[in-house]
Design an enzyme around this catalytic site. Structure first.
Site, mmCIF file in Angstrom:
data_model
loop_
_atom_site.group_PDB
_atom_site.id
_atom_site.type_symbol
_atom_site.label_atom_id
_atom_site.label_comp_id
_atom_site.label_asym_id
_atom_site.label_seq_id
_atom_site.Cartn_x
_atom_site.Cartn_y
_atom_site.Cartn_z
ATOM 1 N N ASP A 14 0.854 -1.177 0.000
ATOM 2 C CA ASP A 14 0.000 0.000 0.000
ATOM 3 C C ASP A 14 0.898 1.237 0.000
ATOM 4 O OD1 ASP A 14 -2.352 1.579 0.342
ATOM 5 O OD2 ASP A 14 -1.903 1.711 2.473
ATOM 6 N N LYS A 15 0.333 2.385 -0.268
ATOM 7 C CA LYS A 15 1.127 3.619 -0.291
ATOM 8 C C LYS A 15 0.919 4.443 0.976
ATOM 9 C CE LYS A 15 -0.231 7.217 -2.575
ATOM 10 N NZ LYS A 15 -0.212 8.265 -1.531
ATOM 11 N N THR A 16 -0.293 4.968 1.145
ATOM 12 C CA THR A 16 -0.562 5.890 2.234
ATOM 13 C C THR A 16 -0.487 5.167 3.578
ATOM 14 O OG1 THR A 16 -2.047 7.092 0.771
ATOM 15 C CG2 THR A 16 -2.194 7.573 3.123
ATOM 16 N N PHE A 21 -10.318 22.810 -9.423
ATOM 17 C CA PHE A 21 -9.368 21.742 -9.759
ATOM 18 C C PHE A 21 -10.112 20.495 -10.233
ATOM 19 C CE2 PHE A 21 -7.093 17.921 -8.657
ATOM 20 C CZ PHE A 21 -5.809 18.168 -9.108
ATOM 21 N N THR A 68 -2.527 1.049 -4.874
ATOM 22 C CA THR A 68 -3.090 2.154 -4.123
ATOM 23 C C THR A 68 -4.411 2.600 -4.721
ATOM 24 O OG1 THR A 68 -2.706 4.440 -3.393
ATOM 25 C CG2 THR A 68 -1.731 3.796 -5.483
ATOM 26 N N ASP A 114 -5.123 5.682 -4.517
ATOM 27 C CA ASP A 114 -4.844 7.081 -4.826
ATOM 28 C C ASP A 114 -4.686 7.268 -6.334
ATOM 29 O OD1 ASP A 114 -4.470 9.719 -4.273
ATOM 30 O OD2 ASP A 114 -2.834 9.406 -2.848
ATOM 31 N N ARG A 120 -5.927 3.747 -8.366
ATOM 32 C CA ARG A 120 -7.386 3.719 -8.291
ATOM 33 C C ARG A 120 -7.912 2.308 -8.018
ATOM 34 N NH1 ARG A 120 -8.566 8.756 -7.107
ATOM 35 N NH2 ARG A 120 -8.168 10.260 -8.754
ATOM 36 N N LYS A 162 -7.187 -5.005 -5.332
ATOM 37 C CA LYS A 162 -5.850 -5.285 -4.798
ATOM 38 C C LYS A 162 -5.660 -6.785 -4.626
ATOM 39 C CE LYS A 162 -5.067 -0.972 -2.229
ATOM 40 N NZ LYS A 162 -4.700 -0.388 -0.920
ATOM 41 N N ASP A 217 -6.521 -2.662 2.981
ATOM 42 C CA ASP A 217 -5.445 -3.584 2.619
ATOM 43 C C ASP A 217 -5.715 -5.009 3.098
ATOM 44 O OD1 ASP A 217 -3.920 -1.387 1.606
ATOM 45 O OD2 ASP A 217 -3.374 -0.886 3.665
#
Length: 1105
Positions: free
Chosen positions: A378-380, A511, A641, A643, A734, A740, A764
């Protein structure tokens, strides 16, 4: 009506009524309990026995037990198998129970929410996790808005907003209204789609549509909202988070699977030997057996030599059962338990700030840690700390924040954030001197954002940012003297170097992931219309005025996330015309988004560059170094991730998963099967060509792939796998929790490799369960990952020690143990085979009964346990310094089918030497008094002593790390054998129990002969010499692979843009929905100084270019 509404209920639709537990209980919805353990009180015994008998060896001994219950064929008593089998099953069951109870006890930490039921109305407070899937009813914010963080669900750190329907937002926190609320909900059945929800709320005879924006999912955290109330829709296993978690499965190592295959081989080999010996027995009975009928008559149930041969087959099947001794699995479990304690006791994996040691939550996967090929991370919260730091900036071509180490003192600014740090005093000096460009730069940062400001205590500002990136930028502007104080839907208040000014907010050009920028249009107190813009360098460079100087690179290290900052002064007439077009585009019913984008582009052009910001997404300590070390160990690391792509790629560069000199980044962007297939094939051809070029030209090939989640959909598995396996790095963006797990399952299904998943959040859990090894980080995102993991650590950097030290040692020790264990038992058992040819195939044992009993239990158990618990081929320092030593485990070189055959051949050779050397040398030998010494008991004593000496010397050769315990266990076991030998063969025991101890005086009479010791020494030399010779010649003729050389080459400059935002809050801000009435009045009446709108002289000069 209510009855018709109830009749529409089906299995595909969920029905519930608020505050009606009696009605809701009729549908049998589960409570909110989450089960992290595998067993229950009722299913433990049958389920655990079923799992244990999946080991063929346990099933083999169960069959053996049934055979021993038949007295006609059993030379051994039934309890000789029952007792060891029960001990093995009991020890394993107790160990599994302890592992499961530990998981269950940790699960009790969240039991305070277990009594929540469907239809309940619950209150959630700020910074509190959502514990069930609930329909948002009301909140402390205007219009029923609630801000949430979804890092545990999708890994995204930016805030998201949810809004209740108007009919329930009026309930607010009135307990009387909430308790009387009796709305009825009909919605979809539980599913794993995190971004979809459909339903209907019926209240007071009216229907209201429900969608995903009104649902708070389990795993979210309430942010920037004092309180909110929600109606529970899904609980426990029905929540969308748990629907994505997958099922708990019984994980078995590759070594366990290999042992099953080898046990099957041994079983077939054993059957073949028994068949040969049975045929030999039948032939012997026909040719010679009838001569002994007077002395050895057949039993009544034996009618012929064929029947006798069949019975002999099963007798030998029982005698030769030590080919697979039952102590094998007991020893394996003890070894795994011991190596698990090493992990728990490792002080170098103890994280003092949180007082958390490493924890082996299972004891069955230790050697698998030494065979990992793919790590899915995982990233975060796993690679990053989710902390953004304003690190550098470039203003008018000058870079600040690079040279000094002294921390800037912001005490002159009463509104500064005391937590903010910066290390370049020249920037503060430029601010104090009134540098025009520096002032304009920070004014842009203080205006161009969607941050909310809260000031409950005078002078104590609290920013509520949609993303940590934006919060860091606004905080930086605040500390350097441009303090964003408050906002309304039409104004922004900024304190500029102590002077309060109000800007009229004309428009927010929001944005989006496509635009990669945001702009604000404001009217200054001097009545000038200004546009301020920030965004990705690759986008803004195309929008700059041709006269702008080029941007100096402030990215520096790959870990910094950059945004360009620009502005434009807009003519009032142009703005009025543009505003009209903007209003028309917003009201358009067709192609609204395209028309709005076109209008935005008209405004965002000919921008003047102010500079750039560089924000550090703070990594966990030692992450880049850990990944570099793991790469040297040929472990491939994938980042999975939820994200977005830019953020994930930026972190991949920061962590050294991607490197600047890699040959290309391939992004799979197709959104249908055919497009994705074409892209994958094209990428594979490119990767293949690069690999070929690297091979021919000695260049470094570094294909990397950035994969969107939809590439997993459709029948594209083989195409995807072929492409990604050519890449040095893979980022999957995404990703939902279930996707995952699908990536992990894809690799497990088609590649014979060991996979490891590591993460810290509930999102996760699915991949942690799916991987061969699941590691949970006890981080900031709750306990779910740790509760469902096999191992728990506090920092990602501990992974290299877990794998390269503990994992490699465990694998090496297990391989040495298995090689030695099979060898010693082959040598021990096959002597019965040779002896059968000289005993009329009568199923007589070659050894004393007590030696057979103690051989595995006492004489050879401690030395092999010492080897398996204390041996180290190299120490921990060298294990980490040379990660290449990890490679043999990935290819399972130390124990496989080939190595097993070698053990069998060595066992056959040793048994041959140990049997025939003593037999031929003592044939017709006599004592000094003329008596023969070639009797059965003397021969048995001789071969068993020689055997024990050989296996002891063999384990001494296998041991590379000697400790005091190793010496005591190895040589002490051999000495203990001789002590027991003289005790069991003593006159006292033999005279007291003549039927049990029958080797009267044989130890003294046999071992005092010099020729006996000569025979033992000769046997040991002949057995060990080939082993020594092979180990000496192997490095000379079969050396290991050497490291490959690497050449570096330059690459064009890449963009360091990464921003945590999704679609911005611009429309929400300008609508006024975020503003409470009292705040709005306060901002208009009290906080705006009268002179702020009539002081043009103070700011006019600063706008001169």
């Amino acid at each position: 009506s209510f009855s018709s509404f109830l009749s529409s209920f089906s299995e595909q639709v969920r029905y519930l009524q608020a505050n009606s537990r009696e009605l809701n209980s009729t549908f049998g919805y589960p409570n909110n309990t989450i089960k992290t353990s595998r067993y229950s009180v009722f299913n433990f015994l049958p389920l655990n026995l079923f799992e244990q008998f999946q080991r063929l060896a346990n099933a083999y001994f169960l069959i053996l037990l049934f055979l021993q219950l038949i007295p006609q064929i059993s030379p051994l008593a039934w309890y000789t198998t029952v007792i060891p089998l029960m001990v093995v099953l009991s020890i394993t069951a107790v160990k599994d129970a302890i592992d499961d109870v530990v998981k269950w006890l940790f699960g009790l930490l969240e039991d305070k929410w277990m009594n929540i039921q469907v239809g309940d109305i619950i209150k959630l407070k700020n910074n509190q996790p959502v514990t069930a899937d609930v329909l948002l009813l009301s909140s402390s914010e205007p219009y029923g808005l609630t801000y949430i963080e979804t890092a545990e669900l999708d890994g995204e750190t930016n805030l998201k907003v949810k809004q209740s329907i108007s009919v329930t937002s009026n309930l607010e926190d009135n307990l009387g209204l909430l308790s009387s609320f009796d709305g009825k909900v009909r919605c979809e059945s539980p599913n794993n789609k995190l971004d979809k929800f459909t339903g209907i709320l019926t209240f007071k005879g009216k229907n209201y549509t429900l969608d995903h924006d009104k649902l708070l999912l389990r795993g979210c955290i309430i942010r920037n909202t004092d309180w909110c109330y929600g109606l529970v829709i899904y609980t426990g296993p029905d929540t969308k988070l748990m629907q994505n978690c997958g099922k708990s499965t019984f994980k078995r190592t590759h070594m366990d699977h290999l042992l099953n295959v080898l046990v099957l081989w041994i079983f077939l080999f054993l059957g073949g030997m028994c068949f040969i010996l049975a045929i030999g027995h039948g032939i012997w009975e026909n040719k010679k057996g009838y001569y002994f009928q007077d002395f050895l008559p057949w039993e009544e149930f034996v009618s012929s030599s064929v029947v006798s041969a069949i019975l002999t087959f099963w007798s030998y099947f029982i005698i030769l059962n030590t080919m697979v001794p039952i102590s094998l699995y007991v020893s394996v479990e003890i070894i795994r338990l011991g190596n698990s304690f090493y992990i728990n006791w490792d002080r170098k994996m103890y994280y003092a700030p949180k007082n958390t040691p490493a924890q082996a939550r299972t004891t069955t996967l230790n050697e698998e840690l030494g065979q990992v090929k793919y790590v899915f991370s995982d990233k975060t919260g796993t690679l990053t700390q989710n902390i953004m730091i304003f690190n550098k900036c470039s203003i008018n071509g000058i870079i600040y924040g690079m040279h000094e180490t002294e921390k800037v003192d912001f005490s002159y600014n009463k509104l500064a954030d005391p937590k903010f740090s910066f290390y370049d005093n020249t920037l503060v000096e430029a601010m104090k001197k009134g540098d025009h460009w520096v002032h304009l730069f920070f004014l842009s940062l203080s205006l161009c954002h969607t941050v909310m400001s809260e000031e409950k205590v005078e002078g104590k500002l609290v920013y509520q940012a949609q993303s940590p990136d934006e919060g860091a930028l606004v905080t930086a502007a605040r500390n350097f003297g441009f303090v964003f104080r408050s906002r309304t839907s039409e104004t922004i208040m900024v304190v500029e170097m102590g002077e309060t000014k109000v800007y009229q907010l004309l428009a927010i050009l929001d944005f989006s992931a496509v635009r990669k920028r945001m702009s604000v249009i404001v009217r200054t107190p001097e009545d000038r219309v200004m546009l301020f813009c920030k965004g990705a360098d690759t986008i803004l460079c195309q929008l700059l005025h041709p006269s702008c100087r080029s941007l100096r690179d402030v990215a520096g290290e790959g870990s910094l996330r950059t945004l360009m900052v620009a502005y434009r002064e807009v003519d009032n007439a142009f703005y009025q015309a543009w505003s009209k077009k903007h209003s028309e585009a917003c009201l358009s019913l067709e192609n609204r988004e395209d028309k709005i984008s076109d209008v935005y582009r008209e405004m965002e052009k000919d921008l003047m560059l102010l500079g750039a910001t560089a924000i550090e997404d703070k990594l966990q300590d030692g992450v880049p170094e850990t990944i570099t070390t793991l790469n040297k160990a040929k472990i491939k690391i994938w980042v999975l991730t939820g994200d977005k792509q830019e953020t994930a790629v930026n972190i991949a560069y920061a962590c050294n998963i991607f490197e600047e000199e890699m040959d290309g980044i391939f992004i799979v962007e197709g959104k249908n099967d055919e497009t994705v297939r074409q892209e994958l094939r094209y990428r594979w051809e490119n990767c293949h060509n690069l690999v070929l070029r690297a091979f021919l030209g000695n260049l470094k090939c570094g294909c990397v792939l950035v994969l969107q989640a939809y590439a997993l959909e459709g029948n594209l598995e083989l195409e995807l796998l072929r492409t990604v396996c050519m890449c040095k790095g893979v980022i999957c963006c995404r990703m939902t929790p279930l996707q995952k797990a699908q990536v992990v399952e894809l690799m497990k299904r088609y590649k014979e490799v060991v996979t490891l998943a590591i993460g810290d959040g509930a999102n996760d859990v699915s991949m942690i369960k799916a991987a061969h090894i699941g590691i949970g980080i006890t981080g900031q995102e709750g306990m779910q990952a740790m509760l469902n993991s096999d191992y728990a650590i506090s920092q990602f950097c501990y992974l290299q020690r877990l794998l390269l030290v503990h994992g490699r040692w465990s694998y090496n020790r297990m391989c040495k143990f298995l090689s030695y264990f099979f060898y010693k038992n082959f040598a021990f058992t096959l002597m019965h085979f040779w002896y059968a040819f000289f005993s009329g195939f009568s199923a007589q044992t070659v050894y004393d009964t007590w030696f057979i009993t103690f051989y595995n239990l006492v004489y050879t158990s401690l030395p092999v346990l010492s080897l398996s618990l204390f041996d180290q081929d190299v120490n921990e320092t060298w294990s980490l310094r040379f990660p290449e030593l990890y490679d043999p485990g990935q290819h399972n070189l130390y124990f496989n089918k080939k190595e097993f055959v070698k053990c069998l051949v060595r066992g056959i050779y040793s048994s041959f030497v140990l049997f025939f050397i003593p037999m031929r040398t003592i044939h017709n030998s006599v004592h000094s008094d003329g008596k023969e010494i070639s009797d059965y008991q003397s021969f048995s004593l001789l071969v068993q002593t020689a055997l024990l000496c050989v296996v002891t010397v063999q384990i001494a050769l296998d041991t590379t790390y000697w400790t005091l315990i190793s010496h005591i266990f190895t040589w002490g076991s051999l000495g203990f054998y001789f002590c027991i030998l003289f005790l069991l063969y003593s006159d006292g025991l033999c005279l007291m129990f003549p039927n049990v101890f029958q080797f009267l005086g044989k130890a003294m009479n046999t071992l005092n002969l010099p020729q006996m010791w000569l025979i033992i020494i000769l046997s040991v030399v002949l057995c060990i010499l080939p082993v020594i010779g092979y180990r000496f010649l192997k490095p000379l003729f079969w050396p290991a692979d050497v490291d490959k050389t690497k050449l570096r080459h330059t690459r064009p400059r890449r963009s360091s843009y990464a921003f945590s935002h999704k679609q911005g809050f611009g429309a929400l801000i300008t609508s006024g929905k975020t503003m409470k009435d009292k705040v709005f009045k306060k901002n208009i009446s009290s906080n705006v100084p009268e002179q702020s709108a009539s002081s043009p002289s103070g700011l006019c000069a600063s706008w001169e270019i």
